[in-house]
Write a protein that holds these residues in place. Structure first.
Motif, PDB file in Angstrom:
ATOM      1  N   UNK A   1       0.824  -1.217   0.000  1.00  0.00           N
ATOM      2  CA  UNK A   1       0.000   0.000   0.000  1.00  0.00           C
ATOM      3  C   UNK A   1       0.855   1.263   0.000  1.00  0.00           C
ATOM      4  N   UNK A   2       2.069   1.158   0.536  1.00  0.00           N
ATOM      5  CA  UNK A   2       2.973   2.313   0.556  1.00  0.00           C
ATOM      6  C   UNK A   2       3.548   2.622  -0.823  1.00  0.00           C
ATOM      7  N   UNK A   3       3.395   1.667  -1.739  1.00  0.00           N
ATOM      8  CA  UNK A   3       3.838   1.847  -3.123  1.00  0.00           C
ATOM      9  C   UNK A   3       2.651   2.394  -3.914  1.00  0.00           C
ATOM     10  N   UNK A   4       2.726   3.662  -4.292  1.00  0.00           N
ATOM     11  CA  UNK A   4       1.588   4.315  -4.933  1.00  0.00           C
ATOM     12  C   UNK A   4       1.176   3.616  -6.237  1.00  0.00           C
ATOM     13  N   UNK A   5       2.155   3.212  -7.023  1.00  0.00           N
ATOM     14  CA  UNK A   5       1.843   2.557  -8.296  1.00  0.00           C
ATOM     15  C   UNK A   5       1.166   1.205  -8.056  1.00  0.00           C
TER      16      UNK A   5
ATOM     17  N   UNK B   1      -0.491   0.317  -5.361  1.00  0.00           N
ATOM     18  CA  UNK B   1      -1.803   0.582  -4.777  1.00  0.00           C
ATOM     19  C   UNK B   1      -2.823   0.917  -5.862  1.00  0.00           C
ATOM     20  N   UNK B   2      -2.383   1.668  -6.875  1.00  0.00           N
ATOM     21  CA  UNK B   2      -3.273   2.020  -7.985  1.00  0.00           C
ATOM     22  C   UNK B   2      -3.650   0.781  -8.801  1.00  0.00           C
ATOM     23  N   UNK B   3      -2.726  -0.142  -8.942  1.00  0.00           N
ATOM     24  CA  UNK B   3      -3.017  -1.371  -9.694  1.00  0.00           C
ATOM     25  C   UNK B   3      -4.034  -2.238  -8.955  1.00  0.00           C
ATOM     26  N   UNK B   4      -3.929  -2.300  -7.647  1.00  0.00           N
ATOM     27  CA  UNK B   4      -4.929  -3.028  -6.867  1.00  0.00           C
ATOM     28  C   UNK B   4      -6.304  -2.390  -7.029  1.00  0.00           C
TER      29      UNK B   4
ATOM     30  N   UNK C   1      -7.405  -0.720  -9.545  1.00  0.00           N
ATOM     31  CA  UNK C   1      -7.919  -0.981 -10.888  1.00  0.00           C
ATOM     32  C   UNK C   1      -8.375  -2.433 -11.049  1.00  0.00           C
ATOM     33  N   UNK C   2      -7.635  -3.358 -10.444  1.00  0.00           N
ATOM     34  CA  UNK C   2      -7.965  -4.785 -10.580  1.00  0.00           C
ATOM     35  C   UNK C   2      -9.135  -5.194  -9.702  1.00  0.00           C
ATOM     36  N   UNK C   3      -9.307  -4.465  -8.586  1.00  0.00           N
ATOM     37  CA  UNK C   3     -10.381  -4.793  -7.641  1.00  0.00           C
ATOM     38  C   UNK C   3     -11.221  -3.547  -7.357  1.00  0.00           C
ATOM     39  N   UNK C   4     -11.952  -3.076  -8.347  1.00  0.00           N
ATOM     40  CA  UNK C   4     -12.757  -1.857  -8.155  1.00  0.00           C
ATOM     41  C   UNK C   4     -13.783  -2.062  -7.055  1.00  0.00           C
ATOM     42  N   UNK C   5     -13.901  -1.059  -6.201  1.00  0.00           N
ATOM     43  CA  UNK C   5     -14.858  -1.143  -5.105  1.00  0.00           C
ATOM     44  C   UNK C   5     -14.283  -1.765  -3.848  1.00  0.00           C
ATOM     45  N   UNK C   6     -13.102  -2.374  -3.950  1.00  0.00           N
ATOM     46  CA  UNK C   6     -12.472  -2.969  -2.768  1.00  0.00           C
ATOM     47  C   UNK C   6     -11.772  -1.878  -1.969  1.00  0.00           C
ATOM     48  N   UNK C   7     -11.531  -2.168  -0.709  1.00  0.00           N
ATOM     49  CA  UNK C   7     -10.921  -1.164   0.171  1.00  0.00           C
ATOM     50  C   UNK C   7      -9.405  -1.303   0.180  1.00  0.00           C
TER      51      UNK C   7
ATOM     52  N   UNK D   1      -5.410  -2.316  -0.701  1.00  0.00           N
ATOM     53  CA  UNK D   1      -4.650  -3.564  -0.753  1.00  0.00           C
ATOM     54  C   UNK D   1      -5.069  -4.443   0.416  1.00  0.00           C
ATOM     55  N   UNK D   2      -5.485  -5.651   0.133  1.00  0.00           N
ATOM     56  CA  UNK D   2      -5.936  -6.546   1.192  1.00  0.00           C
ATOM     57  C   UNK D   2      -5.342  -7.935   1.006  1.00  0.00           C
ATOM     58  N   UNK D   3      -5.403  -8.737   2.051  1.00  0.00           N
ATOM     59  CA  UNK D   3      -4.937 -10.118   1.977  1.00  0.00           C
ATOM     60  C   UNK D   3      -5.703 -10.877   0.895  1.00  0.00           C
ATOM     61  N   UNK D   4      -7.014 -10.718   0.881  1.00  0.00           N
ATOM     62  CA  UNK D   4      -7.837 -11.444  -0.090  1.00  0.00           C
ATOM     63  C   UNK D   4      -7.468 -11.070  -1.516  1.00  0.00           C
ATOM     64  N   UNK D   5      -7.181  -9.788  -1.758  1.00  0.00           N
ATOM     65  CA  UNK D   5      -6.830  -9.345  -3.107  1.00  0.00           C
ATOM     66  C   UNK D   5      -5.467  -9.892  -3.528  1.00  0.00           C
ATOM     67  N   UNK D   6      -4.511  -9.918  -2.622  1.00  0.00           N
ATOM     68  CA  UNK D   6      -3.189 -10.476  -2.925  1.00  0.00           C
ATOM     69  C   UNK D   6      -3.321 -11.936  -3.337  1.00  0.00           C
ATOM     70  N   UNK D   7      -4.069 -12.693  -2.542  1.00  0.00           N
ATOM     71  CA  UNK D   7      -4.236 -14.118  -2.817  1.00  0.00           C
ATOM     72  C   UNK D   7      -4.983 -14.345  -4.129  1.00  0.00           C
ATOM     73  N   UNK D   8      -6.024 -13.564  -4.374  1.00  0.00           N
ATOM     74  CA  UNK D   8      -6.803 -13.724  -5.604  1.00  0.00           C
ATOM     75  C   UNK D   8      -5.968 -13.408  -6.833  1.00  0.00           C
ATOM     76  N   UNK D   9      -5.126 -12.387  -6.740  1.00  0.00           N
ATOM     77  CA  UNK D   9      -4.267 -12.025  -7.871  1.00  0.00           C
ATOM     78  C   UNK D   9      -3.237 -13.120  -8.145  1.00  0.00           C
TER      79      UNK D   9
END
Length: 390
Positions: free
Chosen positions: A197-201, A203-206, A208-214, A216-224
């Motif tokens: 999350x401290x990496x702005x670029x 964080x932006x990719x997360x 874009x890939x997970x619109x509506x999500x709050x 960077x999250x554990x679930x998003x990392x695992x899903x990606x």
């Protein structure tokens, strides 16, 4: 499907027109018709039927005329080509989202997923080695020698269980285990998500890939990560070209090896289908105290069973077996041709007392090499990145 094939098997083995041979009779005695047995039974029945030596009739029948034997060759090849044909695409249920898979590609190689910040998933699953690491067993970033060989990651969109012992039921579940394991990446998701999350670029990719999500999250990392792994499809090989109808794609020696693979060797009973695995668990007669699936599954307590690995890219995934105990394909063939331990738990699909001449062994290995693409390493030690040495 399994029940249908099992009924077919029973029908075939009680009629005079049924395939003959010791292996089919042994399968009838030792395999119960349970879910998962169907493919193994079918390919063994077909193997017994299709690889009766040319001109040799079944017991009680006159020898077939040479012309009739020749006429059967195209039918035999067509049968095996259908069995080993690649599917047109990844199953709809496993079709990865392109944006998530691209994010997973980078996360797979990102050392921020490890506690030390020095290792990534790619440290043990190097793309240049078909996503293995070339070691007998994997080594954690802290130097811990793990108990099992790092498995290849190709074609997992079609897989039904994961790890050598099948402890994970999904790619997402599998991806989480090595990240948290103390002797592997030894990460924790509070730290991982904060770093990313401290990496702005990133964080932006997360976002874009997970619109509506709050964020960077554990679930998003695992899903990606799971989306990326689902996108890994093994390259086409010369064997695929033969399967697709190119008769000259394999040499005479390689075709002889294929005949052993689907015939007397019985390899196809576990390594059938285009992925060359049945996704099942077997005791293949290796020494050792590791019980694999037997330590987890209530249906097979105490039996040393491990998942059948795919043979795709097998030229690039040495050493072999769950414990990396067989260094070369020659060692693997020697194991099945006399070195295995015959015990009550030995898989019924493994041919007992298999005898192969040196020429047959060489032909079988030549065929196995056709299951791999040409790959080049990018560093002197055959990896794509610096790795810890044993």
């Amino acid at each position: 499907m399994a029940a249908t094939v099992c009924r077919l098997f029973r029908h075939l083995t009680v009629h005079r027109s049924a395939p003959s041979g010791d292996r089919v009779r042994a399968m009838k005695r030792s395999i119960s018709c349970r879910p998962g047995c169907g493919t193994a039974v079918l390919v063994l029945v077909l193997a017994s039927w299709s690889f009766t030596p040319a001109g040799q009739g079944r017991a009680g029948h006159a020898e077939l005329p040479v012309r009739e034997v020749a006429a059967r060759e195209p039918a035999r090849d067509a049968m095996w080509r259908a069995i080993f044909a690649r599917p047109g695409k990844i199953p709809d249920a496993g079709q990865p989202d392109a944006m998530k898979a691209a994010l997973g590609y980078d996360l797979f190689r990102d050392v921020r997923l490890s506690g030390s910040g020095r290792a990534s998933c790619a440290s043990c699953h190097d793309p240049a080695r078909a996503f293995t690491d070339g070691r007998k067993t994997a080594i954690g970033p802290g130097g811990a020698v793990l108990a099992r060989n790092a498995p290849a990651l190709y074609d997992l969109a079609w897989a039904t269980s994961f790890f050598w012992d099948g402890r994970a039921a999904s790619l997402a579940e599998q991806a989480k285990v090595p990240i948290l394991a103390p002797d592997e990446l030894a990460g924790d998701f509070a730290t991982i998500t904060r770093r990313l999350a401290e990496d702005a670029a990133m964080s932006a990719r997360f976002a874009a890939a997970f619109p509506g999500a709050s964020g960077v999250s554990e679930a998003a990392v695992i899903e990606a990560l799971a989306a990326y792994e689902r996108s890994l499809v093994s390259p086409r090989t010369r064997f695929d070209r033969w399967v697709e109808g190119e008769d000259t794609a394999l040499t005479e020696t390689e075709l002889k090896g294929f005949g052993i693979f689907v015939g007397k060797g019985g390899c196809v009973s576990c390594h059938g289908g285009w992925r060359l695995t049945d996704d099942a668990f077997h005791d293949v007669g290796l020494p050792g105290s590791d019980l694999g699936r037997g330590a987890l599954a209530p249906g097979s307590p105490g039996l040393p069973e491990f998942k059948t690995p795919s043979l795709r890219e097998v030229a690039h995934t040495a050493p072999y077996m769950h414990n990396g105990s067989l260094a070369t394909l020659d060692d693997v063939v020697e194991h099945y041709a006399g070195d295995l331990i015959v015990r009550p738990s030995l898989a019924p699909t493994v041919v007992r007392d298999l005898s192969l001449t040196n020429d047959e062994k060489a032909a079988l290995i030549a065929f196995l090499l056709t299951l791999s693409s040409e790959q080049k390493s990018h560093s002197q030690d055959g990896t794509t990145r610096p790795m810890l040495k044993k």
